[in-house]
Design a protein around this motif. Sequence first.
Motif, short mmCIF file in Angstrom:
data_model
loop_
_atom_site.label_atom_id
_atom_site.label_comp_id
_atom_site.label_asym_id
_atom_site.label_seq_id
_atom_site.Cartn_x
_atom_site.Cartn_y
_atom_site.Cartn_z
N SER A 287 -5.08 -5.78 -19.92
CA SER A 287 -5.36 -6.11 -21.32
C SER A 287 -4.10 -6.21 -22.16
O SER A 287 -4.08 -6.91 -23.16
N SER B 20 -11.11 -6.53 -25.50
CA SER B 20 -9.86 -5.76 -25.41
C SER B 20 -8.90 -6.11 -26.54
O SER B 20 -7.98 -5.36 -26.82
N VAL C 20 -9.60 -0.51 -24.61
CA VAL C 20 -10.19 -1.01 -25.85
C VAL C 20 -9.96 -0.02 -26.98
O VAL C 20 -10.45 1.11 -26.93
#
Length: 481
Positions: free
Chosen positions: A9, A449, A472
Motif C-alpha cells: 500500500s 488503503s 489502512v
Amino acid sequence: MAHPATTNSSNRRSLCSYLALVLSHVIFVVAENGEPTAIRISCGSSHNSLITEQSYLWLKDFGYTGGSSAPIDAKITGAPQLTTLRYFQVSDGPENCYNITVPYGHYLIRFVFAYGDIDNSNREPQFDVSLEGTLVHSLKPGWSAEFDMSCVDSLVFINDGAATACFHSSGHGNPAVVSLEILQIHNLAYEILVPSNKYTILKTVKRISCSAISSGYGADFNADPWGGNRRWVTDNGLTKGTSDQLRTSKSIQNCCGAPNFYPEIIYQSASTTGIGASLYYTFDIEPNQNYSIWLHFAEISDVIVSKEQRVFDILVNDRLIFTDIDIISLAGGPFTALVLNKTVLVEGRTLNLTFRPVQRGILVNAVEIYQVISMEFVTTECEVWSLQALKHSLGLPSRIGWNGDPCVPQEHPWNGLDCSFNVKGGSWSIVGLDLHDQGLKGQIGGAISSLSQLRSVNMSSNSIYGEIPAQVGNLYYLAVL
Ligand SMILES: *[C@@H]1O[C@H](CO)[C@@H](O)[C@H](O)[C@H]1NC(C)=O
Ligand SMILES: *[C@@H]1O[C@H](CO)[C@@H](O)[C@H](O)[C@H]1NC(C)=O
Ligand SMILES: *[C@@H]1O[C@H](CO)[C@@H](O)[C@H](O)[C@H]1NC(C)=O
Ligand SMILES: *[C@@H]1O[C@H](CO)[C@@H](O)[C@H](O)[C@H]1NC(C)=O
Ligand SMILES: *[C@@H]1O[C@H](CO)[C@@H](O)[C@H](O)[C@H]1NC(C)=O
C-alpha cells in the motif's frame, strides 16, 4: 478483524500522490483571443438541435451520472424552446451530476429548471444545486412561478479540467433540469477581490436593464460573446418607486470592452425621477451574506449636459455606499458609460438599493446584484479516486449515490461517509465509512488503503469478501462480516 496487507500500500499511495502532484502542475493555456468556449446542453435530449430564436447549437444530453428523460409539456416563456428535461429519481441516488470537460477558465453557468407530469406528477420539486462542490442554488417552494427563479446563473472559475454541477435531493420530489450552459467569460470579469476571485462564486441575484422594452439575452442585444450571453431583465415589473423611462439611439462611449463586455443597449435606456425624488429597488435575499453590486450609468438626458447638474447619493439599507455621484463628471462627458461596484454585507432579508438626489433627479441605466459565495474546499483527490474504486469493486447500487465530491457541499455528503476537514492541507478526508446492511456483494480490496485518515469501517451484514490491507489509516473499529 484486520487482515495482513496483500498489496504494497505504500507504493500505491506514493503513485497516487505522484499523480495528484502531476495533475496539479499541469499548466493550462488560457485562450484570451478568439471564441470563448461555449457548451449548451439540452438535458434529456437524444439529438442535437438548432434552436431558431438564437441560432445556437444545443447539444444532445451527455456527461451525466444517471437519471431519465421526460418531455416538457408547456412552453417556458423566456427560455430557448427545448422539449425535454432530465430528472433524477430516488432510485438514481441522492446526488447526480454533470461533469463536463472544459479548459481552465472563468465561466457563466446557467440552468433552466422545469417539471411536469412524468418526472414529478405535476408537483413542484425542491432540491439543491452545487457547482464545483459548493452549494449555489436552493429551489424553494414557488420557484417555478417566476422565470427569474427557474433560470439561474453564476460566475465561477473552473481549474480542475471539468465543470461539475450536481443536483441534490431534499426528499421533496425529483430534481429536474432542462438546460445547462457553460459559457466562458474573461478571466478578469467582475474582479472584486485582491488578488482574484478564483475562490468565490458570484451568484446572480438580479441583472436589470432599466426601462428596457423587454428582457433578453446578450445575443438579443448584439453583445460580444465574451460577455457570457447574460440575461438582462427589464425593471418594468419591479418595485422601484415612481420613475420615468428614458431611451436614446445615440451611441455610448467607453461601454463595451474587456473584461465585462457590456452590451451598449443597456446604456441606451434609463429609469429616471423628477427633481428631488428618490428611486429604489428592493430585492429578497439570503441574510448575512456579501453582495457585489454593479451600477451602470450614462447620461442620456437632453437637459443634463454638464457636470454638477445631476448629483445623487446611493444607499444600501440606509447605509451610504457612494456619495455625490455626478455621472458626467465621473464618466468624462454625456453619453459615456460609468460603472461603479461595491461589495457590502447585508444582514437582513431585503436589500434596498436607494438612489437619493442631491441635485435634480435620478438616472440609472442598469443594476447587477451578485451574492458572493466562498467556494468549499474539496476532498483530497486521492481519496476521491479510492472511493470511486470502492464504488466499483462493491458494485454500489445507484440508489446510494456517490456522485460528485464525497464531502462537499457539506449539506450533502455521500451516504455512509464521515468526513473531517484538514485545516493544514485545506481539504477534506474520510474518517469513517459505514455501509452496513446495504445488501452489498463484492470485494473491498486495496482501494481503501489511500484513505489515510480512516478510523472506522462498518461493512457488516453484507456479502463482502477479500482482504483489508493492514496499513489502512489508523483504524480503531473494523467490522466486515
Ligand atoms: C470529470 O471529468 C474530468 C475530466 O474529464 C475527470 O478527470 C474526472 O475524473 C471526472 N470526475 C468525475 C467525478 O467523473
Ligand atoms: C463578507 O466579507 C467579509 C470581508 O471580505 C468577510 O470577512 C466575511 O467572511 C464575508 N461574509 C460571508 C458570509 O461570506
Ligand atoms: C470596483 O470598485 C473598486 C473600488 O472602488 C475599484 O478599485 C475597481 O476598479 C472597480 N472595478 C471595476 C472593474 O470597475
Ligand atoms: C426602500 O427605501 C425606500 C427609500 O428610502 C423606501 O421608500 C422604501 O420603503 C424601502 N423599502 C423597503 C422594503 O425597505
Ligand atoms: C455496524 O453495523 C451493525 C449492523 O450491521 C450494527 O449492529 C453495529 O452497531 C454497527 N457498529 C457501529 C460501531 O456502528
